[in-house]
Motif scaffolding. Structure first.
Motif, short mmCIF file in Angstrom:
data_model
loop_
_atom_site.label_atom_id
_atom_site.label_comp_id
_atom_site.label_asym_id
_atom_site.label_seq_id
_atom_site.Cartn_x
_atom_site.Cartn_y
_atom_site.Cartn_z
N ASP A 144 37.67 17.81 43.02
CA ASP A 144 37.31 18.38 41.72
C ASP A 144 35.88 18.09 41.30
O ASP A 144 35.44 18.53 40.24
N PHE A 145 35.13 17.32 42.10
CA PHE A 145 33.73 17.03 41.76
C PHE A 145 32.84 18.14 42.29
O PHE A 145 32.92 18.54 43.46
N HIS A 146 31.97 18.63 41.42
CA HIS A 146 31.00 19.65 41.80
C HIS A 146 29.64 19.22 41.28
O HIS A 146 29.49 18.92 40.09
N GLY A 147 28.66 19.16 42.14
CA GLY A 147 27.33 18.75 41.73
C GLY A 147 26.46 18.47 42.92
O GLY A 147 26.50 19.18 43.93
N GLY A 148 25.70 17.41 42.84
CA GLY A 148 24.81 17.04 43.91
C GLY A 148 23.77 16.06 43.44
O GLY A 148 23.92 15.40 42.42
N PHE A 149 22.68 16.00 44.18
CA PHE A 149 21.57 15.13 43.80
C PHE A 149 20.28 15.68 44.37
O PHE A 149 20.27 16.54 45.24
#
Length: 90
Positions: A38-43
């Motif tokens: 369920d995690f969506h993103g990045g760096f």
């Protein structure tokens, strides 16, 4: 710099996440997307630093773990002695 959200079934919140990503973007930055369960993103990483993407995140699919590091671990040897992590953990 990290960005992301745990969205669960509410995928309609992704436009807000995309706005955050756009605001964080910079010319020298390299975006690394990270999506797991369920995690969506990045760096973002600076191209001028000696770090690589593997220095900042770990996904263990068997255990269902996502670990994102924000910063640097200065006492790596001490932590490795006290935890069950594999010594190659970075």
């Amino acid at each position: 710099m990290l960005f992301g959200a745990i969205l669960g079934p509410e995928k309609n919140k992704i436009p807000g996440l995309l706005k955050t990503k756009i605001l964080m973007d910079w010319e020298d930055g390299l975006e690394i997307p990270v999506n797991f369960h369920d995690f969506h993103g990045g760096f973002f990483l600076s191209n001028s630093l000696p770090y690589k993407p593997k220095d900042f995140f770990l996904i263990d699919k068997k255990k269902g773990l996502l670990i994102l590091l924000s910063g640097d671990i200065f006492n790596r040897e001490e932590i490795q002695k006290k935890t069950p992590f594999d010594p190659s953990f970075s």
